[in-house]
Design a protein around this motif. Structure first.
Motif, PDB file in Angstrom:
ATOM      1  N   GLY A  10      44.228  34.868  28.783  1.00 52.21           N
ATOM      2  CA  GLY A  10      44.707  36.224  28.593  1.00 52.21           C
ATOM      3  C   GLY A  10      44.175  36.869  27.328  1.00 52.21           C
ATOM      4  O   GLY A  10      43.850  38.059  27.314  1.00 52.21           O
ATOM      5  N   HIS A  13      40.731  38.041  28.138  1.00 59.26           N
ATOM      6  CA  HIS A  13      40.713  39.232  28.983  1.00 59.26           C
ATOM      7  C   HIS A  13      41.028  40.472  28.149  1.00 59.26           C
ATOM      8  O   HIS A  13      40.379  41.523  28.295  1.00 59.26           O
ATOM      9  CB  HIS A  13      41.709  39.092  30.137  1.00 59.26           C
ATOM     10  CG  HIS A  13      41.590  40.180  31.165  1.00 59.26           C
ATOM     11  ND1 HIS A  13      42.463  40.293  32.222  1.00 59.26           N
ATOM     12  CD2 HIS A  13      40.728  41.224  31.288  1.00 59.26           C
ATOM     13  CE1 HIS A  13      42.129  41.339  32.959  1.00 59.26           C
ATOM     14  NE2 HIS A  13      41.089  41.932  32.400  1.00 59.26           N
ATOM     15  N   ASN A  34      37.357  34.774  33.732  1.00 65.84           N
ATOM     16  CA  ASN A  34      38.348  34.626  34.807  1.00 65.84           C
ATOM     17  C   ASN A  34      38.232  35.839  35.727  1.00 65.84           C
ATOM     18  O   ASN A  34      37.458  36.761  35.440  1.00 65.84           O
ATOM     19  CB  ASN A  34      39.759  34.440  34.238  1.00 65.84           C
ATOM     20  CG  ASN A  34      40.306  35.656  33.500  1.00 65.84           C
ATOM     21  OD1 ASN A  34      40.059  36.796  33.878  1.00 65.84           O
ATOM     22  ND2 ASN A  34      41.065  35.423  32.431  1.00 65.84           N
ATOM     23  N   GLY A  36      40.023  38.428  36.220  1.00 63.10           N
ATOM     24  CA  GLY A  36      40.293  39.701  35.565  1.00 63.10           C
ATOM     25  C   GLY A  36      39.140  40.134  34.683  1.00 63.10           C
ATOM     26  O   GLY A  36      38.723  41.301  34.695  1.00 63.10           O
ATOM     27  N   GLY A 342      47.854  41.868  41.086  1.00 59.17           N
ATOM     28  CA  GLY A 342      47.177  41.403  39.882  1.00 59.17           C
ATOM     29  C   GLY A 342      46.029  42.270  39.435  1.00 59.17           C
ATOM     30  O   GLY A 342      45.541  42.119  38.314  1.00 59.17           O
ATOM     31  N   GLU A 343      45.599  43.201  40.286  1.00 59.02           N
ATOM     32  CA  GLU A 343      44.482  44.076  39.918  1.00 59.02           C
ATOM     33  C   GLU A 343      44.936  45.426  39.384  1.00 59.02           C
ATOM     34  O   GLU A 343      44.111  46.307  39.151  1.00 59.02           O
ATOM     35  CB  GLU A 343      43.551  44.284  41.120  1.00 59.02           C
ATOM     36  CG  GLU A 343      42.528  43.170  41.303  1.00 59.02           C
ATOM     37  CD  GLU A 343      43.051  42.001  42.144  1.00 59.02           C
ATOM     38  OE1 GLU A 343      42.368  40.991  42.230  1.00 59.02           O
ATOM     39  OE2 GLU A 343      44.154  42.123  42.715  1.00 59.02           O
ATOM     40  N   HIS A 349      44.760  38.985  32.972  1.00 58.39           N
ATOM     41  CA  HIS A 349      44.741  37.682  33.640  1.00 58.39           C
ATOM     42  C   HIS A 349      44.649  36.552  32.616  1.00 58.39           C
ATOM     43  O   HIS A 349      43.801  36.582  31.732  1.00 58.39           O
ATOM     44  CB  HIS A 349      43.543  37.589  34.581  1.00 58.39           C
ATOM     45  CG  HIS A 349      43.637  38.479  35.776  1.00 58.39           C
ATOM     46  ND1 HIS A 349      43.223  38.082  37.025  1.00 58.39           N
ATOM     47  CD2 HIS A 349      44.111  39.746  35.919  1.00 58.39           C
ATOM     48  CE1 HIS A 349      43.432  39.073  37.889  1.00 58.39           C
ATOM     49  NE2 HIS A 349      43.962  40.093  37.223  1.00 58.39           N
ATOM     50  N   THR A 352      44.418  32.639  36.358  1.00 54.85           N
ATOM     51  CA  THR A 352      44.147  33.042  37.732  1.00 54.85           C
ATOM     52  C   THR A 352      42.817  32.472  38.197  1.00 54.85           C
ATOM     53  O   THR A 352      41.978  32.085  37.393  1.00 54.85           O
ATOM     54  CB  THR A 352      44.107  34.574  37.889  1.00 54.85           C
ATOM     55  OG1 THR A 352      42.975  35.086  37.168  1.00 54.85           O
ATOM     56  CG2 THR A 352      45.378  35.223  37.381  1.00 54.85           C
ATOM     57  N   LEU A 360      43.379  36.150  45.265  1.00 50.96           N
ATOM     58  CA  LEU A 360      43.691  35.849  43.870  1.00 50.96           C
ATOM     59  C   LEU A 360      44.866  34.881  43.847  1.00 50.96           C
ATOM     60  O   LEU A 360      45.899  35.142  44.474  1.00 50.96           O
ATOM     61  CB  LEU A 360      44.045  37.125  43.120  1.00 50.96           C
ATOM     62  CG  LEU A 360      44.284  37.002  41.611  1.00 50.96           C
ATOM     63  CD1 LEU A 360      42.990  36.653  40.894  1.00 50.96           C
ATOM     64  CD2 LEU A 360      44.860  38.313  41.057  1.00 50.96           C
ATOM     65  N   SER A 362      47.231  31.720  41.520  1.00 56.11           N
ATOM     66  CA  SER A 362      47.620  31.212  40.204  1.00 56.11           C
ATOM     67  C   SER A 362      46.841  29.945  39.889  1.00 56.11           C
ATOM     68  O   SER A 362      46.562  29.129  40.766  1.00 56.11           O
ATOM     69  CB  SER A 362      49.116  30.928  40.169  1.00 56.11           C
ATOM     70  OG  SER A 362      49.478  29.972  41.153  1.00 56.11           O
ATOM     71  N   VAL A 367      50.388  33.137  33.922  1.00 50.02           N
ATOM     72  CA  VAL A 367      49.421  33.622  34.908  1.00 50.02           C
ATOM     73  C   VAL A 367      48.904  35.017  34.573  1.00 50.02           C
ATOM     74  O   VAL A 367      47.695  35.257  34.558  1.00 50.02           O
ATOM     75  CB  VAL A 367      50.051  33.608  36.315  1.00 50.02           C
ATOM     76  CG1 VAL A 367      49.043  34.093  37.361  1.00 50.02           C
ATOM     77  CG2 VAL A 367      50.531  32.208  36.659  1.00 50.02           C
ATOM     78  N   LEU A 368      49.806  35.940  34.303  1.00 51.30           N
ATOM     79  CA  LEU A 368      49.445  37.331  34.060  1.00 51.30           C
ATOM     80  C   LEU A 368      50.265  37.894  32.906  1.00 51.30           C
ATOM     81  O   LEU A 368      51.357  37.412  32.616  1.00 51.30           O
ATOM     82  CB  LEU A 368      49.724  38.190  35.304  1.00 51.30           C
ATOM     83  CG  LEU A 368      49.019  37.805  36.605  1.00 51.30           C
ATOM     84  CD1 LEU A 368      49.658  38.543  37.771  1.00 51.30           C
ATOM     85  CD2 LEU A 368      47.529  38.117  36.529  1.00 51.30           C
TER      86      LEU A 368
END
Length: 413
Positions: A10, A13, A34, A36, A342-343, A349, A352, A360, A362, A367-368
């Motif tokens: 994360g 990202h 990842n 994302g 998730g998008e 992300h 993921t 998509l 986990s 996860v998010l």
């Protein structure tokens, strides 16, 4: 500027989103990245902790700047290997990254630099552990001396739990408990000059009301309206600059991101821990509010030009991020569950993956991160939780009280 970003979580990202928004970044490559990150960067495969492999990739893509996200590659010396190729790198050397790689080393540096922090003992035997626990009493703070992916700390009133954690770790640092609200301060530095970012607060416990076990972080928010006006100035003077001076004195200057974890005690801010990289999930909210081009800032630090860098600019308002975690996290998480939502813009992300059929799924514990900004903290919080409501992940869980205390005015320093 061609930028190579190392990592897959994360934090990376959030960094990728910030770097992609910088007009000076003409090409962004992430490795391994990842799903994302794939929306804003080219993905390449690499073992992030392999110094030679990362350095070779940096040469191959003709990177002007390499940004190393996670702690493990830094401790492994990846930044050293990249710099040896003549490529600018944002991230401390392996020797300097010991500030995070060893809690005992960090405490030694703090002591030498006169940094305000709690008393502590380094322990390797049951007898040493017992003596330290006797001295401090509950709540007991037991930290794995080495890297533990954000989960090496146990804070508990249960003596048996504290002793078992110490035994499992082998080498630990046992500290006095520092009472008061916690604050995370990121400082960008080239080893001499240092630029603080906006303080943030994260939530380490798994459950509402700060209950349950420690995690890598279940949410965060910024700014901190309740923090003392002189907090950043004081921490820079009492902690950051003396620490950087001590690291230079030892011949291992720290250049990169110094993460200062603080407790605002009745006797002033004291250091809980140092990290050698951006924190997750605080990065999500701090970078969401940063108006200064991120690539330019990190490049200035990586090329010893930070002293001449313009003052940072910030967006008005506030930011909140809420972590959506897998079933059973922070225990062994269940993976492979399909994710919808998730998008959405603002969803970061962390754990993921893409299944062969394109779904998509986990692939980790956290996860998010649903991240949103707003005119004020209440608006940002409402927007973040609206994003969470749009996410479906079977068995997942999240805290419902991220930033609630600050919105309701229940936090004081």
């Amino acid at each position: 500027m061609r930028v190579l970003l190392i990592g897959s979580g994360g934090r990376e990202h959030a960094l990728a989103v910030g770097l992609a928004a910088d007009p000076s970044v003409e090409r962004l490559i992430a490795a391994p990245g990842n799903p994302g990150i794939a929306a804003v960067a080219e993905l390449r495969d690499v073992t992030a902790t392999d110094p030679a492999a990362v350095a070779a990739l940096a040469v191959e893509v003709a990177a002007d700047l390499v940004v190393i996200g996670p702690e493990a590659p830094l401790v492994a010396g990846v930044a050293d290997a990249v710099r040896a190729k003549g490529i600018a790198c944002f991230g401390p050397s392996g020797a300097a990254a010991r500030l995070e790689g060893s809690k005992a080393f960090a405490k030694d540096v703090m002591a030498a630099a006169g940094v305000p922090t709690g008393r502590s003992y380094e322990c390797t035997t049951d007898a040493e552990v017992a003596a330290a626990l006797d001295d401090f009493g509950p709540p007991y703070v037991v930290k794995n001396d080495g890297l533990a992916a954000g989960k090496g700390v146990v804070v508990t009133d249960d003596r048996t739990v504290a002793e078992e954690h110490a035994r499992d770790c082998g080498r630990v640092v046992i500290e006095e408990f520092l009472d008061g609200p916690e604050v995370s301060l990121f400082v960008v530095t080239d080893g001499t000059a240092a630029v603080p970012l906006m303080p943030a607060q994260d939530f380490k416990r798994a459950l509402d009301g700060d209950a349950g076990p420690n995690t890598g972080g279940m949410g965060a928010y910024a700014p901190l309206s309740w923090a003392p006006d002189d907090l950043v100035e004081r921490v820079m003077a009492e902690t950051v600059m003396p620490t950087l001076a001590e690291m230079r004195e030892r011949g291992t200057p720290f250049a990169g991101l110094l993460y200062v974890g603080l407790a605002l005690t009745g006797k002033g801010p004291k250091v809980i821990e140092f990290n050698a990289r951006f924190g997750d999930p605080e990065t999500q909210v701090v970078l969401a509010l940063l108006a200064t081009p991120l690539g330019e800032l990190l490049h200035a630090a990586a090329t010893s030009m930070l002293a001449d860098f313009p003052a940072l600019r910030w967006h008005e308002g506030a930011a909140v991020t809420v972590v959506v975690a897998s079933h059973n996290y922070p225990g062994t998480p269940r993976t492979g569950d399909v994710i919808t939502g998730g998008e959405q813009p603002g969803v970061i992300h962390a754990g993921t993956a893409r299944r062969e059929d394109g779904a998509l799924v986990s692939a980790g514990g956290r996860v998010l991160s649903a991240t949103a900004t707003g005119a004020d903290l209440a608006a940002a919080r409402a927007a973040a939780y609206a994003l969470v409501e749009g996410i479906t992940l079977e068995g997942s869980h999240h805290r419902t009280d991220i930033a609630l205390g600050a919105v309701e005015g229940r936090i004081t320093a």
